[in-house]
Each structure stands twice: as C-alpha cells, then as structure tokens.
Motif scaffolding. Sequence first.
Motif, short mmCIF file in Angstrom:
data_model
loop_
_atom_site.label_atom_id
_atom_site.label_comp_id
_atom_site.label_asym_id
_atom_site.label_seq_id
_atom_site.Cartn_x
_atom_site.Cartn_y
_atom_site.Cartn_z
N ILE A 35 0.85 -1.19 0.00
CA ILE A 35 0.00 0.00 0.00
C ILE A 35 0.89 1.23 0.00
O ILE A 35 1.85 1.31 0.76
CB ILE A 35 -0.90 0.03 1.25
N LEU A 36 0.54 2.19 -0.84
CA LEU A 36 1.19 3.49 -0.86
C LEU A 36 0.12 4.54 -0.60
O LEU A 36 -1.02 4.39 -1.05
CB LEU A 36 1.84 3.77 -2.22
N TYR A 37 0.46 5.61 0.11
CA TYR A 37 -0.54 6.64 0.37
C TYR A 37 0.11 8.02 0.55
O TYR A 37 1.28 8.12 0.88
CB TYR A 37 -1.38 6.30 1.61
N ARG A 38 -0.68 9.05 0.28
CA ARG A 38 -0.28 10.44 0.48
C ARG A 38 -0.65 10.82 1.90
O ARG A 38 -1.83 11.00 2.20
CB ARG A 38 -1.02 11.35 -0.50
N ALA A 39 0.32 10.97 2.77
CA ALA A 39 0.06 11.29 4.17
C ALA A 39 -0.59 12.67 4.32
O ALA A 39 -1.32 12.91 5.29
CB ALA A 39 1.35 11.23 4.98
N ASP A 40 -0.35 13.57 3.37
CA ASP A 40 -0.94 14.91 3.45
C ASP A 40 -2.41 14.92 3.01
O ASP A 40 -3.09 15.92 3.19
CB ASP A 40 -0.13 15.91 2.61
N ARG A 41 -2.89 13.82 2.43
CA ARG A 41 -4.27 13.76 1.95
C ARG A 41 -5.07 12.59 2.49
O ARG A 41 -6.29 12.56 2.36
CB ARG A 41 -4.27 13.66 0.42
N THR A 42 -4.40 11.60 3.02
CA THR A 42 -5.07 10.37 3.47
C THR A 42 -4.56 9.99 4.85
O THR A 42 -3.36 9.96 5.07
CB THR A 42 -4.75 9.21 2.49
N PRO A 43 -5.47 9.69 5.78
CA PRO A 43 -5.01 9.23 7.08
C PRO A 43 -4.19 7.94 6.94
O PRO A 43 -4.39 7.17 6.00
CB PRO A 43 -6.31 8.96 7.85
N THR A 44 -3.29 7.73 7.87
CA THR A 44 -2.47 6.53 7.87
C THR A 44 -3.34 5.28 7.81
O THR A 44 -4.38 5.21 8.48
CB THR A 44 -1.60 6.49 9.14
#
Length: 151
Positions: A35-44
């Motif tokens: 899983i990859l995510y944008r921490a500035d846009r998506t909660p952990t």
Amino acid sequence: MGRRFPCSIGKGGITSHKVEGDGASPRGTHYMPGILYRADRTPTITGPITGEMILPRDLWCDAPDHPDYNLLVKAPFAPSHEKLRRGDRLYDLVLITDWNWPEATPHKGSAIFVHRWRRPRYPTEGCIAFRPDHLRWIAQRITPRTRLIIR
C-alpha cells in the motif's frame, strides 16, 4: 471477505495477453502485497498490511527496457515513468498488485494498481479503480492472502 464493489477497469477492457501501453486490465487472480498513500491527503492506513508514504520524489518506472521496469524509483529519473505524487486525487491511496511485480517481464505491463476512480465507470489506463470509501475499506482489511479477481 466475499464483498463485491463497483469498479472501473482499463479503457482497453480485460485481457489475458497484457502488454505495456494497451490500456487493458490483466485478467486473473492478483494479490495486493503493498500500500502506498499520500500522508498529506489520506489518514495513515492501519491494518494487516501497513502503508508506505508517497514522497515528493517517488516515481514508478514504466520503461520496459530499463532494469527498474515496474518498480518504485526516485526522481530525478530520465527513463519513462509515472509520478506517484499526483496533482489529482487518484493516487492518494494505492494498492500495489502483483501483476508483473516484483520480478517484471519487459513489455508485459507496469503500474497495475488499485486506486481511486475519477467517477463511476470512467476507464483507467489498465488499473482497477474504486469509489474512495470502498478503496479505503479494502485497504484497511487486506491481508497477504487477499485476492483481487479480474474476470
């Protein structure tokens, strides 16, 4: 978990003979090991598979003849690639599939992700896309044994 969600598929439909750039989603049973995510846009993401943050220099190599084909790379990177930190919201949360990954066969397709859709039934470049709340539900529950079935 026996759940079914509406999704978008590649503009090239579903294929059993995936090649780079065909816009098709690869038929089959696929695992989602990362899983990859944008921490500035998506909660952990917390769950059985923890996510990794998408950083400003993160790219995905889609140059079939490069040794890093279908792998995460860092900018600056001259060969063909896709930016993971996009201006739109499509890659705010990405599930990596095992299609041609991590050992890639050149020209068999790259960056087959599960990500957010633009809108219902709007085609992707070969990825599978879900409504944002469904994608998050999936991401919070997938395990190393969870399967994505494309048929």
